[in-house]
Write a protein that holds these residues in place. Structure first.
Motif, PDB file in Angstrom:
ATOM      1  N   VAL A  35       0.837  -1.200   0.000  1.00  0.00           N
ATOM      2  CA  VAL A  35       0.000   0.000   0.000  1.00  0.00           C
ATOM      3  C   VAL A  35       0.873   1.251   0.000  1.00  0.00           C
ATOM      4  CG1 VAL A  35      -1.727   1.294   1.303  1.00  0.00           C
ATOM      5  CG2 VAL A  35      -1.907  -1.179   1.148  1.00  0.00           C
ATOM      6  N   ALA A  36       1.946   1.218   0.794  1.00  0.00           N
ATOM      7  CA  ALA A  36       2.835   2.377   0.869  1.00  0.00           C
ATOM      8  C   ALA A  36       3.469   2.655  -0.494  1.00  0.00           C
ATOM      9  CB  ALA A  36       3.918   2.140   1.919  1.00  0.00           C
ATOM     10  N   GLU A  80      -4.483  13.947  -4.515  1.00  0.00           N
ATOM     11  CA  GLU A  80      -4.806  12.578  -4.135  1.00  0.00           C
ATOM     12  C   GLU A  80      -4.908  12.462  -2.621  1.00  0.00           C
ATOM     13  OE1 GLU A  80      -2.538  13.273  -6.399  1.00  0.00           O
ATOM     14  OE2 GLU A  80      -3.207  12.229  -8.215  1.00  0.00           O
ATOM     15  N   TYR A  81      -3.960  13.085  -1.920  1.00  0.00           N
ATOM     16  CA  TYR A  81      -3.985  13.000  -0.464  1.00  0.00           C
ATOM     17  C   TYR A  81      -5.209  13.649   0.122  1.00  0.00           C
ATOM     18  CZ  TYR A  81      -0.139  10.392   1.029  1.00  0.00           C
ATOM     19  OH  TYR A  81       0.656   9.340   1.297  1.00  0.00           O
ATOM     20  N   GLY A 131      -0.459   6.985   6.536  1.00  0.00           N
ATOM     21  CA  GLY A 131      -0.501   8.099   7.481  1.00  0.00           C
ATOM     22  C   GLY A 131      -1.916   8.593   7.686  1.00  0.00           C
ATOM     23  N   ILE A 132      -2.910   7.773   7.349  1.00  0.00           N
ATOM     24  CA  ILE A 132      -4.299   8.172   7.512  1.00  0.00           C
ATOM     25  C   ILE A 132      -4.988   7.197   8.460  1.00  0.00           C
ATOM     26  CG2 ILE A 132      -6.496   8.517   6.340  1.00  0.00           C
ATOM     27  CD1 ILE A 132      -4.922   9.368   3.933  1.00  0.00           C
ATOM     28  N   GLY A 181       3.245   8.756   6.875  1.00  0.00           N
ATOM     29  CA  GLY A 181       2.996   8.770   5.439  1.00  0.00           C
ATOM     30  C   GLY A 181       3.634   7.556   4.801  1.00  0.00           C
ATOM     31  N   PRO A 182       3.514   7.456   3.469  1.00  0.00           N
ATOM     32  CA  PRO A 182       4.005   6.252   2.794  1.00  0.00           C
ATOM     33  C   PRO A 182       5.520   6.063   2.909  1.00  0.00           C
ATOM     34  CG  PRO A 182       3.282   7.901   1.216  1.00  0.00           C
ATOM     35  CD  PRO A 182       2.838   8.369   2.558  1.00  0.00           C
ATOM     36  N   THR A 183       6.252   7.126   3.241  1.00  0.00           N
ATOM     37  CA  THR A 183       7.703   6.973   3.326  1.00  0.00           C
ATOM     38  C   THR A 183       8.146   6.455   4.688  1.00  0.00           C
ATOM     39  OG1 THR A 183       7.826   9.289   3.938  1.00  0.00           O
ATOM     40  CG2 THR A 183       8.241   8.752   1.635  1.00  0.00           C
TER      41      THR A 183
END
Lengths: 506, 147
Positions: A136-137, A147-148, A326-327, A348-350
């Motif tokens: 997912v990340a 998008e975010y 991150g959500i 977040g994805p990172t």
């Protein structure tokens, strides 16, 4: 694939350090404790412990807070099965068949078997979390501001309208939460918003203070003279002897655990549905496919195994959107994110690539925590049973003291004590008006990030809102969100119409 | 005899919404969509709240009768206990403040018992002193501050 295994090895090495093992244990211990005792939920417990984590390593802090969260899933069923009183909302379904088992003298077996179900569900949840969150990340890496923003909008709307019975109130709470999140100094311009001339509000409201007021103080006020306040204690003997299931009971438990885990893993990862919804649905599924549905409600073992597995699987997979995007999908996950941000880590994805030790260490600690929970819950069941008879007169003043000192340490100022009282009273007011509280906390955490992404998107598009519809991912997300709103509106319109007809005819 | 819950919900949301709108219009810079300033987002939130309260006002079930259930006794004693705690924490020190909190808060319960409250206060006071002051280095005296 080698990456995957080296990540696991890294995670394990972090999770088994003496310090992390110790705090993992403290977390699951407190989790079991607050799960056992009705009247204090996981939210209050996590918020209470947040100030204690300020000086810890972020990884250790998260390991402990997460332990509280999934520990309550184990502890919660104790009160459900023994007293017909759910220790936390997600264990409410377990009362239906758990309490009849106790009355039939099989309470010890029910407690033992549901511990196994919780372990099974938790384990399956962790495996899915390990496999899915890096994927997912990876997908989310390509996301930009539009998008975010759309993703957060979807998460907030979904979590406030899906499970709640009053969708408009849920959305209103999200908005109020976002507004509270805006209090303080704006990061872009340095302007002050809603500070009313007080220095103490310039840094904004601390998430620990908000959560302790809205959940802790108002939970106490609501339950101090209520029926939730634990009174009766059980007979310990009955629950510590004769715990093994019969062969047929053991055989009938396997499939419900697997089905429950699958359902739980799915609903846990979605915003808006969490352990409670997952447990409820898997109970309904078991009853639906059973050849002997008439046994449900009278002590059917399937009726306690599936919801307990489901509940624990959902608790683990709830971390997928939280860690990978991150959500957060629920208020508890919002608190976890808040704890990360206090330590200066941007979620977040990172996260998985920037902080692999934290990311994998936390996930691997879930395994260890689940094993600890089995050890805590099987041999120590007598201790938990006795704790149930702890009078509320002891409990609630202690919790208030903890809240008072906890919020004081946030900024070392008494101002946060006034704030926590104000939020507590606000929480009572919203409870009395039947507003759901959790969406407010989600809005609070996501609000400032959403504003930032919205601002950036508007700068990219030179002030045109089209940008949210021309980017395919955000367009799709917004379409789903709008669909969700329409479906909810239609549903409540229909029940409203039915109500009006009923009123007219009666 | 009316649906008090829903009526008061509408009023609460309307009040929040109007406050947000007025505050952003009067006290903050709005900016343009292209260059949003600090007032833009709160203004939008305020408008949304007003819209929601309007939707609720038109749709709520007027035939249902609901009451507002608040345990005023618990509300009062718990709030006062916390406020007294905040006022006495630094002047009197941790232990007296904790004991005061426990006694006043216990009055919220129908089962109030002075001796229990004092024992709870003393126990919790010493426990929290150990946890926060000894282990976590929070600067708070056990007894007496700068009285």
């Amino acid at each position: 694939m080698t990456d995957f295994f080296s990540n696991i090895a890294l995670g394990l090495s972090v999770a088994v350090s003496v310090q992390n093992l110790l705090f993992c244990f403290i977390g699951v211990f407190i989790g079991t404790l607050v799960g056992v005792i009705p009247g204090i939920g996981p939210m209050t417990a996590i918020a209470l412990l947040m100030p204690v984590t300020f000086k810890m390593e972020p990884t250790t802090a998260l390991i402990m807070l997460a332990g509280i969260w999934y520990g309550t899933g184990y502890g919660g069923r104790t009160a459900s099965i023994m007293l017909n009183l759910p220790g936390s909302p997600s264990n409410a379904v377990t009362c239906l068949d758990g309490y009849p088992l106790t009355k039939a003298g099989r309470g010890g077996m029910a407690l033992f078997m549901t511990t196994m179900a919780s372990f099974g569900g938790g384990t399956i949840g962790v495996i899915i979390l390990m496999v899915l969150s890096p994927l997912v990340a990876q997908v989310a890496m390509s996301f930009g501001a539009p998008e975010y923003f759309a993703l957060m909008l979807f998460g907030l709307i979904a979590s406030s309208v899906i499970a709640g019975e009053a969708p408009l109130k849920g959305v209103a709470m999200v908005i109020i939460g976002i507004a509270i999140g805006l209090i303080g100094t704006d990061i872009n311009t340095g302007d002050l918003r809603f500070t009313f001339g007080t220095m103490s509000l310039m840094d904004g409201i601390a998430i620990a203070t908000l959560a302790m007021g809205l959940f802790g103080i108002s939970e106490i006020i609501a339950s101090v003279n209520g029926d939730d306040a634990p009174k009766a204690g059980g007979n310990t003997k009955e629950f510590t002897s004769n715990i093994l299931p019969t062969k047929s009971e053991a055989r009938r438990s396997i499939l419900p655990v697997l089905r429950g885990s699958g359902i739980g893993a799915f609903f846990g990862a979605l915003p808006g549905t969490g352990p409670s919804v997952a447990a409820f649905i898997s109970y309904a599924v078991e009853k639906g496919i059973s050849k002997t549905p008439q046994n449900f409600g009278k002590g059917a073992i399937e009726g306690i195994m599936a919801p307990e597995a489901s509940d624990n699987a959902a608790e683990q997979t709830a971390f997928i959107p939280t860690l990978a995007l991150g959500i957060p999908g629920s208020a508890t996950m919002a608190l976890m994110l808040g704890a990360l941000m206090i330590h200066g880590i941007a979620p977040g994805p990172t996260l998985a690539t920037d902080e692999p030790a934290l990311f994998w260490g936390l996930i691997m600690s879930f395994w260890i925590g689940n094993v600890m929970l089995v050890l805590l819950n099987v041999p120590l069941i007598g201790l938990w049973v006795r704790l149930l008879s702890m009078p509320y007169l002891w409990l609630f003043p202690s919790v208030l003291v903890f809240i008072g000192i906890g919020v004081y340490t946030v900024h070392m100022s008494t101002f946060d004590i006034w704030l926590v009282v104000a939020f507590g009273l606000a929480g009572i007011w919203f409870r009395a008006l039947n507003f759901p509280i959790a969406p407010l906390l989600l809005g609070f955490v996501l609000g400032p990030i959403m504003e930032e992404h919205f601002r950036r998107a508007m700068m990219m598009s030179r002030g045109k809102v089209d940008i949210f519809f021309t980017h395919p991912v955000s367009a799709a997300l917004i379409a789903i969100t709008v669909g969700l709103i329409l479906v909810t509106a239609y549903r409540s319109w229909r029940s409203h119409a039915a109500q009006t007809v009923k009123n007219a005819t009666s | 005899m009316q649906n008090k819950q829903e009526l008061l919900s509408v009023i609460t949301l309307l009040a929040f919404g109007v406050f947000l709108i007025l505050y952003s219009l009067l006290g903050l810079e709005i900016g343009t969509p292209r260059r949003m300033s600090v007032g833009f987002f709160p203004l939008v939130l305020g408008i949304l709240l007003v819209v929601i309260s309007g939707l609720m006002a038109f749709t709520y079930d007027r035939a249902r009768v609901t009451k507002i259930l608040i345990d005023w006794r618990a509300c009062g004693f718990v709030s006062v206990a916390m406020i007294v705690f905040g006022l006495t924490l630094r002047p009197l020190g941790l232990l007296p403040a904790v004991m005061l909190l426990c006694v006043i808060a216990s009055l919220a319960s129908r089962y109030f018992h002075l001796k229990t409250a004092l024992i709870v206060g003393a126990t919790v006071g010493i426990l929290t002193y150990t946890l926060f002051v000894v282990l976590l280095d929070v600067q708070l005296p056990l007894i007496g501050g700068w009285l």
